[in-house]
Design a protein around this motif. Sequence first.
Motif, PDB file in Angstrom:
ATOM      1  N   GLY A   1      18.096  19.278  -5.459  1.00 46.91           N
ATOM      2  CA  GLY A   1      17.225  19.017  -4.309  1.00 46.91           C
ATOM      3  C   GLY A   1      15.963  18.287  -4.719  1.00 46.91           C
ATOM      4  N   ILE A   2      15.397  18.705  -5.837  1.00 42.05           N
ATOM      5  CA  ILE A   2      14.185  18.029  -6.341  1.00 42.05           C
ATOM      6  C   ILE A   2      14.501  16.578  -6.675  1.00 42.05           C
ATOM      7  N   PHE A   3      15.620  16.359  -7.370  1.00 40.42           N
ATOM      8  CA  PHE A   3      16.014  15.005  -7.761  1.00 40.42           C
ATOM      9  C   PHE A   3      16.258  14.133  -6.534  1.00 40.42           C
ATOM     10  N   LEU A   4      17.029  14.641  -5.593  1.00 39.28           N
ATOM     11  CA  LEU A   4      17.323  13.865  -4.388  1.00 39.28           C
ATOM     12  C   LEU A   4      16.075  13.636  -3.547  1.00 39.28           C
ATOM     13  N   GLY A   5      15.205  14.612  -3.467  1.00 42.26           N
ATOM     14  CA  GLY A   5      13.956  14.463  -2.724  1.00 42.26           C
ATOM     15  C   GLY A   5      13.064  13.400  -3.346  1.00 42.26           C
ATOM     16  N   ARG A   6      12.962  13.428  -4.667  1.00 46.69           N
ATOM     17  CA  ARG A   6      12.154  12.409  -5.362  1.00 46.69           C
ATOM     18  C   ARG A   6      12.764  11.031  -5.175  1.00 46.69           C
ATOM     19  N   ARG A   7      14.068  10.970  -5.223  1.00 45.09           N
ATOM     20  CA  ARG A   7      14.752   9.686  -5.057  1.00 45.09           C
ATOM     21  C   ARG A   7      14.495   9.138  -3.654  1.00 45.09           C
ATOM     22  N   GLN A   8      14.567   9.994  -2.649  1.00 51.71           N
ATOM     23  CA  GLN A   8      14.334   9.569  -1.278  1.00 51.71           C
ATOM     24  C   GLN A   8      12.895   9.085  -1.098  1.00 51.71           C
ATOM     25  N   VAL A   9      11.934   9.790  -1.667  1.00 45.40           N
ATOM     26  CA  VAL A   9      10.530   9.387  -1.569  1.00 45.40           C
ATOM     27  C   VAL A   9      10.312   8.058  -2.283  1.00 45.40           C
ATOM     28  N   THR A  10      10.920   7.890  -3.438  1.00 40.30           N
ATOM     29  CA  THR A  10      10.804   6.636  -4.189  1.00 40.30           C
ATOM     30  C   THR A  10      11.392   5.475  -3.402  1.00 40.30           C
ATOM     31  N   ASP A  11      12.572   5.696  -2.821  1.00 45.29           N
ATOM     32  CA  ASP A  11      13.198   4.647  -2.016  1.00 45.29           C
ATOM     33  C   ASP A  11      12.348   4.306  -0.802  1.00 45.29           C
ATOM     34  N   GLN A  12      11.803   5.313  -0.155  1.00 44.30           N
ATOM     35  CA  GLN A  12      10.971   5.083   1.015  1.00 44.30           C
ATOM     36  C   GLN A  12       9.708   4.309   0.631  1.00 44.30           C
ATOM     37  N   ALA A  13       9.118   4.656  -0.487  1.00 40.71           N
ATOM     38  CA  ALA A  13       7.920   3.939  -0.954  1.00 40.71           C
ATOM     39  C   ALA A  13       8.250   2.483  -1.263  1.00 40.71           C
ATOM     40  N   ALA A  14       9.411   2.248  -1.874  1.00 42.40           N
ATOM     41  CA  ALA A  14       9.816   0.877  -2.191  1.00 42.40           C
ATOM     42  C   ALA A  14      10.012   0.063  -0.919  1.00 42.40           C
ATOM     43  N   VAL A  15      10.642   0.646   0.082  1.00 39.68           N
ATOM     44  CA  VAL A  15      10.854  -0.061   1.347  1.00 39.68           C
ATOM     45  C   VAL A  15       9.521  -0.350   2.029  1.00 39.68           C
ATOM     46  N   GLU A  16       8.629   0.621   2.065  1.00 37.12           N
ATOM     47  CA  GLU A  16       7.323   0.408   2.687  1.00 37.12           C
ATOM     48  C   GLU A  16       6.535  -0.675   1.958  1.00 37.12           C
ATOM     49  N   HIS A  17       6.609  -0.691   0.635  1.00 32.46           N
ATOM     50  CA  HIS A  17       5.920  -1.724  -0.131  1.00 32.46           C
ATOM     51  C   HIS A  17       6.510  -3.103   0.190  1.00 32.46           C
ATOM     52  N   GLU A  18       7.816  -3.185   0.263  1.00 27.96           N
ATOM     53  CA  GLU A  18       8.461  -4.458   0.591  1.00 27.96           C
ATOM     54  C   GLU A  18       8.070  -4.922   1.989  1.00 27.96           C
ATOM     55  N   GLN A  19       7.978  -3.990   2.931  1.00 28.04           N
ATOM     56  CA  GLN A  19       7.550  -4.357   4.284  1.00 28.04           C
ATOM     57  C   GLN A  19       6.111  -4.869   4.271  1.00 28.04           C
ATOM     58  N   TRP A  20       5.245  -4.198   3.532  1.00 25.97           N
ATOM     59  CA  TRP A  20       3.855  -4.633   3.417  1.00 25.97           C
ATOM     60  C   TRP A  20       3.795  -6.022   2.776  1.00 25.97           C
ATOM     61  N   LEU A  21       4.554  -6.203   1.690  1.00 25.80           N
ATOM     62  CA  LEU A  21       4.561  -7.483   0.981  1.00 25.80           C
ATOM     63  C   LEU A  21       5.100  -8.594   1.878  1.00 25.80           C
ATOM     64  N   ARG A  22       6.134  -8.293   2.643  1.00 25.51           N
ATOM     65  CA  ARG A  22       6.688  -9.293   3.554  1.00 25.51           C
ATOM     66  C   ARG A  22       5.653  -9.698   4.592  1.00 25.51           C
ATOM     67  N   GLY A  23       4.884  -8.744   5.092  1.00 25.74           N
ATOM     68  CA  GLY A  23       3.815  -9.069   6.043  1.00 25.74           C
ATOM     69  C   GLY A  23       2.732  -9.933   5.406  1.00 25.74           C
ATOM     70  N   GLN A  24       2.352  -9.594   4.179  1.00 30.42           N
ATOM     71  CA  GLN A  24       1.352 -10.398   3.467  1.00 30.42           C
ATOM     72  C   GLN A  24       1.863 -11.818   3.235  1.00 30.42           C
TER      73      GLN A  24
END
Length: 179
Positions: free
Chosen positions: A21-44
């Motif tokens: 659960g810890i591993f999958l939770g961290r993975r999900q948070v990491t993936d979500q952060a990567a997507v949000e960063h890409e969305q921010w970068l795409r806007g910039q």
Amino acid sequence: MGDQWGTVVAALIGVGGVFGGIFLGRRQVTDQAAVEHEQWLRGQRREAYAALLETWDGGLAQLDEIVGNWEGEHHAAETFEGDGWEESEKSIHQRTHDAFVTVKRAIERVELLGPESVDAAAVQLLTALRAVRDAVRSRSGGHSWPDWDAYGEALELADAARDAFLTAARGATRAAPRP
């Protein structure tokens, strides 16, 4: 003893579940952060690309205005007290420098944001801008200014570079972010 093994196995399964659960939770948070960063970068990128195209068009309009006023420039040089052609050349160099620097800054902002395909297209824009600037400066300070042939060729190069940049920018901003 059999009951104890059942308890140990149940405990191991529980501990494994916690670590999973810890591993999958961290993975999900990491993936979500990567997507949000890409969305921010795409806007910039979208903002920088639009600003560059606007600045590019304005810079080329300034250079075109310099060349378009060639009769006024000739008249001013011929009626100037002193060396009017030298003053004309200085003026043309300064105005082309100002237009070039403004557009170059916008190109540099785009180069900071990438990706590689857009960086390459931005370099082509800069090369084309130099060609237009140099064509406007060509033969300045004399009766044969402007060099219409060089200016026409430089504008063709600039149009092709703008089209290539627009294609690269379109590809960079249309791609959906992925984890």
